[in-house]
Design an enzyme around this catalytic site. Structure first.
Site, PDB file in Angstrom:
ATOM      1  N   ASP A 196       2.081  -3.904 -13.318  1.00  0.00           N
ATOM      2  CA  ASP A 196       2.316  -4.817 -12.189  1.00  0.00           C
ATOM      3  C   ASP A 196       1.514  -6.101 -12.321  1.00  0.00           C
ATOM      4  OD1 ASP A 196      -0.193  -3.749 -11.615  1.00  0.00           O
ATOM      5  OD2 ASP A 196       0.144  -3.727  -9.454  1.00  0.00           O
ATOM      6  N   ASP A 202      -1.586  -6.958 -12.330  1.00  0.00           N
ATOM      7  CA  ASP A 202      -2.770  -7.317 -11.546  1.00  0.00           C
ATOM      8  C   ASP A 202      -4.055  -7.141 -12.359  1.00  0.00           C
ATOM      9  OD1 ASP A 202      -2.904  -4.551 -11.580  1.00  0.00           O
ATOM     10  OD2 ASP A 202      -3.327  -4.344  -9.432  1.00  0.00           O
ATOM     11  N   SER A 247       1.227   0.501 -10.780  1.00  0.00           N
ATOM     12  CA  SER A 247       0.341  -0.271 -11.643  1.00  0.00           C
ATOM     13  C   SER A 247       0.400   0.190 -13.101  1.00  0.00           C
ATOM     14  CB  SER A 247      -1.080  -0.201 -11.091  1.00  0.00           C
ATOM     15  OG  SER A 247      -1.930  -1.122 -11.714  1.00  0.00           O
ATOM     16  N   ASP A 250      -0.890  -5.161 -17.321  1.00  0.00           N
ATOM     17  CA  ASP A 250      -0.401  -3.810 -17.034  1.00  0.00           C
ATOM     18  C   ASP A 250       0.935  -3.915 -16.307  1.00  0.00           C
ATOM     19  OD1 ASP A 250      -1.363  -4.709 -14.597  1.00  0.00           O
ATOM     20  OD2 ASP A 250      -2.128  -2.762 -13.978  1.00  0.00           O
TER      21      ASP A 250
END
EC number: 5.4.2.10
Length: 450
Positions: A247, A249, A101, A245
């Site tokens: 990834d 999410d 992440s 960010d």
């Protein structure tokens, strides 16, 4: 039972250090494949972000699943929420994301999704951990017969499908034409997705931090480092900026003045828009970290608000329990179960842009109805000992008690361990910024001393 390897967002750590090693990843893939196969799983979808270690962990996971007799479909760099969606679209039985992440490139992680796009429940993770422990203890795993080994295929059109899904959450009768948007891709998984989504919906898009090289993901950019986005918005005289960010999410905004619009303010904007249109379904789920200003602003509209434990998985659980649709965290994990089953930065941003277009107002105007209380968050990195042992020490407990006495009924204290990094998070919130900072530092010093 408590989980040993799974945190609030899967398994995570420093690459090359247990548990983020090729051997562990292979055995985790085997254990997960064995557990999932027992419930009828035949194929899993594997996506990753742009970290250089993703190649290594992807291959190891692939071997583990194959050894368990589970087929694998590879989709390459793709946002975490895209994997959750595509697992269902491609009729896979589960999805796997290799990502840490918002963490630096030298960290990585592994998380799982069911075929409905939700994270695995605690019982499933415990079952996987039990098998994993056996494989680690005996340094072996039981491979299925050769004729039953899992096969591997690569999917080439995943990005296009996900782009269309994202666009489908934005009303057909609306357009982003006339908006100039700066998009910070964090050199992450959405670098080839997010700019195209906004551009195809009509916006003028300025894309930054969109050239991943394996080691620059989240490097002073993206949702956790907003300086470059703030500068770009001001220099290019954009209407707003959007930061994802690594990834994708989570999402954060910057308004035309260069001011940050965080997850709590995003929740307020979305709730306010739904309330004004008479479309608010139930209330809003925040977390223990949510700013008290959000709760008070929602109360002013008679919108119920409850707090879940920190972590989007717990926000989802609370949403399902209440039957509500909207929830999230100040860090930018925004969940709207009307559109996606997990936190999706791009989809959440489109709902904010919808509110901007429909209202004809600036982003800065939309957030003006919420006044944030001063909140100070200090992350204390662990150099030795476990977070649980440090939090249980008398000196730390006494520091919290003292701070709470000083704040009285004008503030609150939250002390917790991070579920994704070796940190203890100290959060203090009150009506007085000087007092807030003072007491946060006081508790943080006690944690460091412990």
């Amino acid at each position: 039972m408590s989980r040993k390897y799974f945190g609030t967002d899967g398994v995570r750590g420093k690459v090359g250090t247990f548990p983020i090693t090729p051997d562990f990843a292979m055995k985790l893939g085997w254990a997960a494949g064995t557990v999932l196969a027992s419930t009828g799983t035949k194929e899993v979808l594997i996506g990753k972000d742009t970290r250089i270690s993703g190649y290594m962990l992807e291959s190891a996971m692939e071997a583990g699943f194959s050894a368990a007799g589970v087929n694998v479909a590879l989709i390459g760099p793709m946002p975490t929420p895209a994997v959750a969606y595509l697992a269902s679209t491609f009729r896979a039985d589960a999805g796997v994301v290799i990502s840490a992440s918002h963490n630096p490139f030298y960290d990585n992680g592994i998380k799982f999704f069911s075929n409905t796009g939700t994270k695995l429940n605690d019982a499933q993770e415990l079952e996987i951990e039990a098998l994993l422990e056996q494989a680690l203890e005996h340094n072996t795993l039981q491979c299925v017969a050769s004729e039953k080994l899992g096969k591997v295929r690569r999917i080439d059109d995943a990005a296009g499908r996900y782009i269309e899904f994202c666009k489908g959450t934005f009303p057909n009768h609306l357009s982003l034409a006339g908006l100039k948007i700066v998009v910070d891709c964090a050199h992450g998984a959405a670098y080839h997705i997010a700019p195209n989504v906004y551009r195809e919906l009509g916006a003028e898009v300025i894309s930054i931090n969109d050239k991943p090289n394996g080691v620059n993901i989240n490097d002073h950019c993206g949702a956790t480092h907003l300086d470059s986005l703030q500068s770009a918005v001001m220099i290019r005289e954009a209407d707003l900026g959007i930061a994802l960010d690594g990834d994708a999410d989570r999402v954060m905004f910057v308004d035309h003045n260069g001011h940050v619009v965080d997850g709590d303010e995003i929740l307020f904007i979305l709730a306010q828009a739904a309330y004004q249109k008479g479309e608010m379904q139930g209330g809003v789920v925040g977390t223990l970290m949510s700013n008290l200003g959000l709760e008070l602003a929602l109360k002013g509209m008679d919108i119920p608000f409850v707090r879940a434990k920190v972590g989007d998985r717990y926000v989802v659980e609370q949403l399902k329990e209440t039957g509500w649709k909207l929830g999230g965290e100040g860090s930018g994990h925004i969940l709207n179960l009307k559109h996606a089953s997990t936190g999706d930065g791009i989809v959440a941003s489109l709902q904010v842009l919808k509110a901007v277009v429909e209202s004809g107002k600036l982003l800065a105007e939309l957030k003006a109805g919420m006044t944030k209380l001063p909140q100070v968050l200090i992350n204390v990195r662990l150099t030795s000992g476990s977070a649980d042992s440090i939090l249980s020490k008398d000196c730390v407990k006494q520091a919290v008690i003292t701070a709470e006495e000083v704040l009285g009924n004008q503030g609150r204290v939250l002390l917790r361990k991070s579920g994704t990094e070796p940190l203890i998070r100290v959060m203090v919130e009150s009506t007085d910024i000087r007092l807030t900072q003072q007491q946060a530092e006081y508790i943080a010093e006690a944690v460091k001393a412990a």
